[in-house]
Design a protein around this motif. Structure first.
Motif, PDB file in Angstrom:
ATOM      1  N   UNK A 354      -9.987   9.493 -33.536  1.00  0.00           N
ATOM      2  CA  UNK A 354     -10.787   8.898 -32.497  1.00  0.00           C
ATOM      3  C   UNK A 354     -10.248   8.763 -30.912  1.00  0.00           C
ATOM      4  N   UNK A 355     -11.104   8.601 -29.804  1.00  0.00           N
ATOM      5  CA  UNK A 355     -10.614   8.769 -28.769  1.00  0.00           C
ATOM      6  C   UNK A 355      -9.591   7.418 -28.500  1.00  0.00           C
ATOM      7  N   UNK A 356      -8.662   7.554 -27.727  1.00  0.00           N
ATOM      8  CA  UNK A 356      -7.777   6.731 -27.633  1.00  0.00           C
ATOM      9  C   UNK A 356      -7.984   5.571 -26.322  1.00  0.00           C
ATOM     10  N   UNK A 357      -8.611   5.883 -25.367  1.00  0.00           N
ATOM     11  CA  UNK A 357      -8.946   4.940 -24.602  1.00  0.00           C
ATOM     12  C   UNK A 357      -8.111   4.944 -23.280  1.00  0.00           C
ATOM     13  N   UNK A 358      -7.728   4.191 -22.456  1.00  0.00           N
ATOM     14  CA  UNK A 358      -6.736   4.275 -21.266  1.00  0.00           C
ATOM     15  C   UNK A 358      -6.548   2.876 -20.842  1.00  0.00           C
ATOM     16  N   UNK A 359      -5.251   2.906 -20.183  1.00  0.00           N
ATOM     17  CA  UNK A 359      -4.728   1.633 -19.289  1.00  0.00           C
ATOM     18  C   UNK A 359      -4.639   2.209 -17.932  1.00  0.00           C
ATOM     19  N   UNK A 360      -5.009   1.185 -17.165  1.00  0.00           N
ATOM     20  CA  UNK A 360      -5.017   1.558 -15.565  1.00  0.00           C
ATOM     21  C   UNK A 360      -4.357   0.563 -14.832  1.00  0.00           C
ATOM     22  N   UNK A 361      -3.476   0.831 -14.145  1.00  0.00           N
ATOM     23  CA  UNK A 361      -3.047  -0.228 -12.980  1.00  0.00           C
ATOM     24  C   UNK A 361      -3.350   0.168 -11.633  1.00  0.00           C
ATOM     25  N   UNK A 362      -4.029  -0.818 -11.103  1.00  0.00           N
ATOM     26  CA  UNK A 362      -4.595  -0.774  -9.749  1.00  0.00           C
ATOM     27  C   UNK A 362      -4.409  -1.683  -8.641  1.00  0.00           C
ATOM     28  N   UNK A 363      -4.346  -1.562  -7.439  1.00  0.00           N
ATOM     29  CA  UNK A 363      -4.328  -2.521  -6.318  1.00  0.00           C
ATOM     30  C   UNK A 363      -5.079  -2.073  -5.094  1.00  0.00           C
ATOM     31  N   UNK A 364      -5.612  -2.882  -4.153  1.00  0.00           N
ATOM     32  CA  UNK A 364      -6.376  -2.631  -3.141  1.00  0.00           C
ATOM     33  C   UNK A 364      -6.153  -3.736  -2.206  1.00  0.00           C
ATOM     34  N   UNK A 365      -6.000  -3.536  -0.905  1.00  0.00           N
ATOM     35  CA  UNK A 365      -5.774  -4.727   0.166  1.00  0.00           C
ATOM     36  C   UNK A 365      -5.815  -4.189   1.329  1.00  0.00           C
ATOM     37  N   UNK A 366      -5.942  -5.061   2.439  1.00  0.00           N
ATOM     38  CA  UNK A 366      -5.962  -5.063   3.725  1.00  0.00           C
ATOM     39  C   UNK A 366      -5.340  -6.151   4.665  1.00  0.00           C
ATOM     40  N   UNK A 367      -4.924  -6.011   5.895  1.00  0.00           N
ATOM     41  CA  UNK A 367      -4.674  -6.814   6.923  1.00  0.00           C
ATOM     42  C   UNK A 367      -5.196  -6.560   7.960  1.00  0.00           C
ATOM     43  N   UNK A 368      -5.479  -7.730   8.969  1.00  0.00           N
ATOM     44  CA  UNK A 368      -6.092  -7.235  10.276  1.00  0.00           C
ATOM     45  C   UNK A 368      -5.809  -8.576  11.322  1.00  0.00           C
ATOM     46  N   UNK A 369      -5.758  -8.186  12.464  1.00  0.00           N
ATOM     47  CA  UNK A 369      -5.344  -8.901  13.382  1.00  0.00           C
ATOM     48  C   UNK A 369      -6.188  -8.791  14.692  1.00  0.00           C
ATOM     49  N   UNK A 370      -6.447  -9.738  15.433  1.00  0.00           N
ATOM     50  CA  UNK A 370      -6.953  -9.472  16.800  1.00  0.00           C
ATOM     51  C   UNK A 370      -6.675 -10.826  17.653  1.00  0.00           C
ATOM     52  N   UNK A 371      -6.438 -10.420  18.710  1.00  0.00           N
ATOM     53  CA  UNK A 371      -6.201 -11.746  19.744  1.00  0.00           C
ATOM     54  C   UNK A 371      -7.310 -11.471  20.990  1.00  0.00           C
TER      55      UNK A 371
END
Length: 857
Positions: A354-371
């Motif tokens: 049968x189908x084995x499926x999957x395992x996924x590791x993920x990440x997203x992000x950001x940083x912002x600055x304004x003066x």
């Protein structure tokens, strides 16, 4: 016995229309779609293929992917994949995968079919030379034998979520790039849909059916995430620039009402974003340079043997280009931001075939600055992103990371679980500008600038929120007719906040009050949401969906909603028509920071000052009716009408016009006095969509909405909400001109919406608070002029490639936003002027050209 030459259909080897006279007698097809050779002229076949490619001079690419059952995600062996626009086809193997080489670059229509399943018809599939096209296709099982019925195909645009029968739409990466003015962002793209309008040019908040943008839910791989935008303000769901990059998204869903039971903690709308895996067979790269950022993306196999893959992106802002070129972005300050993403996907071993499926590791992000340094700006300079009487330093951060496990347990059952952690933070400092005065008491101006006497700190705050989330569900197909889905979404929050401010004692701006602490919090609490959904195709044409959701917010004992019913009915009528009805009860917690606000935590016992801590949930009943009809092969007409009854809205205990339904679409936080959940509201309207899917080298989308959104504060007066524009209209069109190895796409968008509502300004209160304060009595009795905008977009794409060599795709895109330079009113701002006035009318962004160059290889 005849020996199979290749386990692929004829079109994968050569084009019979071109070479039919050479080798018509050399092959025959059998029902297994294998190629059997009677007289195997291998050299002749190779010459046919090469001569066809060279004669056409056409760059090609590989189309591959996987076909699975929609409910169980189990692979479908033997599914037929046909590129109808290129006379090419193939059959999925024992793992449901397919690989079709030599597909000409350009736009194609793909039809996927299998006996016992409804066809899937995928329009506008773009094939580029520089990148393989990977499709993940889900087929819905037919409930009767194919010999007795005519199967209706599922088309592009229909929601992936089978529990949604109304107010839902699937969108693709190509769509986020296609629409003029969308800047490649899901939120700005969604503002083109019926019932949806953008908040303003400077932000990508969306107003859905008159609701506040803070009611929009963002989910990634099943878990809710914080506001995924740069320069985000607490309590909002939008911002100037999205952290989400459409290049790592798979086809996703967008909901505008009567959501399925799995969606809780929202009363306005939901983005259900899906992440794609990297290419597990070939390393691919992308570089992009444009006004909004320099980007890079890489993807490819970690192991070709196991099928593991990686995908990573990074973007760094180029907004300094706007400043150098003198392009107005609403402020003289130069915003700085960066964001990134990665995903590692590991297929799991199969069990018992049968189908084995999957395992996924993920990440997203950001940083912002304004003066935003008002002290260094000229008097004429605009500043729509902050206040005009102080220097402002602002930084925001957002990130999310998760581990997603998926596995088809058997041919009827599918399991998915995501464990994630996310966080967001805002840090701000303000220094007030004391100006020198002339003999008349007005601010002194020299060399087009205010003369600054001194700068003094006036505000300092830091908010941070961390969330640990678990989202899991099991989808089980009871039969070909019925499916049940049960799951649990759990979020554990840790919120920290500190805020200290001082204001003026009087309107003469001579003496400050002592520092007041409005936030000083370090607490943890949870949000728990179990749900169950059931879907039954009662007949071939009649489908019932039903579900229950529960919501428990542990911060107080007033935030429990034990039963939220959801119900939907869809009826397929003759003549490719569909009638759908849906209703549901929905609830939402308030912005977290609002629970811990106090006028002054130093004046007495802290606990006594947290008057908002016991705020309950805002709730809403949704009622939606929908009618859909397909005209011809590629035109869809959709008509929806709805009614929303909102109740338990937080309003001030003292008699006032304040209500949280008006919050969530600005760069300012809300500072509510002691509140009670006694406010009400109601929204109703009708929406029309006329859409032609991309075919014959063009497409168009027309959407129109007529609606009314009103609320009652603690004064009991029925008023327009801030977002009650009453109408919205969008017209989009694009035409593609295809050449041998390149294409040019020209498109436009026209938008017209009703203006925002406001009222008379309380000048004394505004001076004391250094911000615009409206009078209670006349609030939202005045309306800004209607909003109008015309955008143009041009994309030129060049595909380079030869047989046996890696291809390249060059893309040059120009998006001319508000090309006519229409001055649309944005808001009123607090801005002391040389003539003594304190209120200034701010305008939306003017003409904004956005350019990018991208290469895929």
């Amino acid at each position: 016995m005849k020996t199979p030459l290749l386990q692929y259909p004829i079109p994968t080897i050569f084009n019979p229309k071109v070479c039919r006279h050479l080798c018509l007698s050399t092959y025959r097809l059998v029902p297994t779609h294998s190629f059997y050779c009677m007289k195997p002229p291998y050299t002749l076949l190779l010459l046919c293929s090469l001569s066809t490619q060279l004669a056409l001079g056409q760059a090609t690419q590989t189309l591959r992917g996987r076909v699975v059952d929609k409910e169980s995600k189990f692979p479908l062996v033997g599914a037929t994949i046909l590129v109808t626009t290129a006379d090419k086809g193939i059959v999925a193997d024992t793992s449901g995968t397919f690989r079709l080489a030599g597909v000409p670059v350009g736009r194609h229509t793909v039809k996927v079919s299998l006996v016992g399943y409804k066809d899937a018809l995928l329009n506008d599939i773009i094939i580029d030379a520089g990148r393989e096209k990977i499709l993940d296709v889900e087929l819905e099982e037919e409930i009767r034998q194919l010999t007795a019925v005519t199967v209706q195909a599922q088309r592009t645009g229909e929601a992936r979520n089978e529990m949604a029968v109304v107010s839902a739409r699937q969108f693709s990466v190509d769509e986020t790039n296609r629409y003029a003015g969308s800047r490649g962002e899901p939120a700005r793209m969604a503002s083109n849909f019926a019932g949806v309008q953008g908040a303003d040019d400077s932000r990508n908040d969306i107003v859905i059916r008159g609701n506040s943008p803070q009611g929009v839910l963002w989910r990634v791989d099943g878990v809710s995430i914080p506001n995924p935008n740069h320069f985000a303000i607490a309590g909002t769901s939008g911002g100037p620039v999205s952290i989400i990059n459409n290049r790592y998204l798979a086809n996703s869903d967008f909901f505008t009402g009567a959501f399925p039971a799995e969606f809780g903690n929202t009363i306005a709308g939901a983005f259900d974003l899906k992440l794609r895996n990297g290419n597990n067979e070939r390393h691919e790269k992308m570089l992009q340079f444009g006004f909004l950022g320099t980007e890079a993306m890489v993807e490819g196999p970690l192991s070709k043997k196991s099928g593991a893959s990686y995908l990573a992106t990074y973007r760094y802002a180029n907004l300094w280009l706007f400043s150098k070129l003198g392009i107005d972005i609403g402020t003289q300050a130069v915003p700085a931001y960066q964001d990134g993403f990665f995903r590692l996907n590991f297929p799991l071993k199969k069990r018992n075939g049968e189908s084995g499926g999957s395992l996924a590791l993920w990440a997203l992000g950001g940083t912002s600055t304004i003066d935003i340094l008002i002290s260094q700006q000229e008097v004429k300079d605009r500043n729509i992103f902050g206040q005009n009487d102080r220097d402002q330093y602002y930084t925001s951060r957002m990130g999310a990371a998760g581990l997603t496990y998926t596995r088809p347990l058997n041919r009827q059952t599918f399991l998915k679980a995501t464990l994630a952690v996310s966080g967001n933070a805002q840090d701000a400092n303000h220094d007030y500008l004391f100006l020198r005065k002339d003999g008349s008491g007005n601010p002194l101006v020299q060399n087009s600038r205010y003369v600054i006497d001194s700068l003094r700190p006036i505000l300092d705050y830091r908010f941070s929120e961390v969330c640990y989330a678990l989202s899991t569900y099991v989808n089980h197909k009871l039969s070909a007719r019925a499916t049940i889905k049960a799951g649990l979404n759990t979020d554990l929050y840790h919120f920290k906040a500190f805020d200290s401010v001082r204001t003026f004692v009087d309107v003469n701006f001579t003496r400050f009050t002592p520092w007041r602490t409005r936030w000083n919090t370090n607490e943890a609490f949870a949000l728990v949401q179990p749900y169950v959904s059931y879907r039954n195709r009662l007949t071939e044409n009649l489908t019932l969906t039903a579900g229950l959701n529960a919501l428990w917010f542990t911060l107080n004992n007033r935030s429990l909603s034990p039963i939220e019913p959801r119900l939907g009915l869809s009826w397929d009528l003759p003549g490719r028509q569909k009638l759908s009805l849906a209703t549901g009860l929905h609830s939402q917690v308030q912005p977290v920071y609002a629970y811990f606000y106090a006028e002054d935590l130093n004046s007495s016992t802290d606990a006594a000052q947290l008057a908002n801590r016991n705020m309950g949930l805002t709730k809403s009943w949704h009622y939606v009716a929908s009618y859909q009809r397909l005209l011809g092969r590629n035109i869809r007409v959709l008509l929806e009408t709805y009614y929303q009854r909102l109740f338990n809205i937080p309003v001030e205990r003292e008699r006032s016009s304040f209500s949280l339904v008006n919050a969530g679409a600005s760069f300012s936080r809300v500072f509510p006095g002691p509140v009670a959940n006694t406010g009400t509201g109601r929204n109703y309207g009708v929406e029309l969509t006329v859409e032609k899917f991309f075919s014959n080298n063009y497409y168009f989308l027309l959407t129109g909405s007529l609606f009314d959104a009103k609320y009652k504060g603690s004064d009991g007066v029925l008023r327009n909400t801030d977002f009650n524009g009453r109408y919205a209209f969008n017209a989009l069109f694009a035409r593609e001109f295809a050449f041998r190895r390149s294409s040019l796409t020209l498109g436009f968008k026209y938008t017209a919406t009703g203006g925002r509502w406001y009222g008379p300004v309380d000048e004394r209160a505004s001076r004391l608070n250094q911000e615009v304060i409206f009078q209670n009595e006349g609030r939202n009795t005045m309306q800004f002029a209607p909003y109008r905008r015309f955008d143009l977009k041009a994309d030129y794409k060049i595909n380079r490639g030869a047989i046996g060599r890696r291809g390249l795709t060059h893309t040059v895109s120009v998006d001319l936003v508000n090309v006519l330079g229409v001055q649309n009113i944005l808001s009123l701002s607090y801005a002391p002027q040389p003539d003594g006035s304190i209120i200034k009318q701010e305008y939306q962004l003017g003409f904004l050209p956005i350019f990018l160059y991208r290469i895929d290889f």
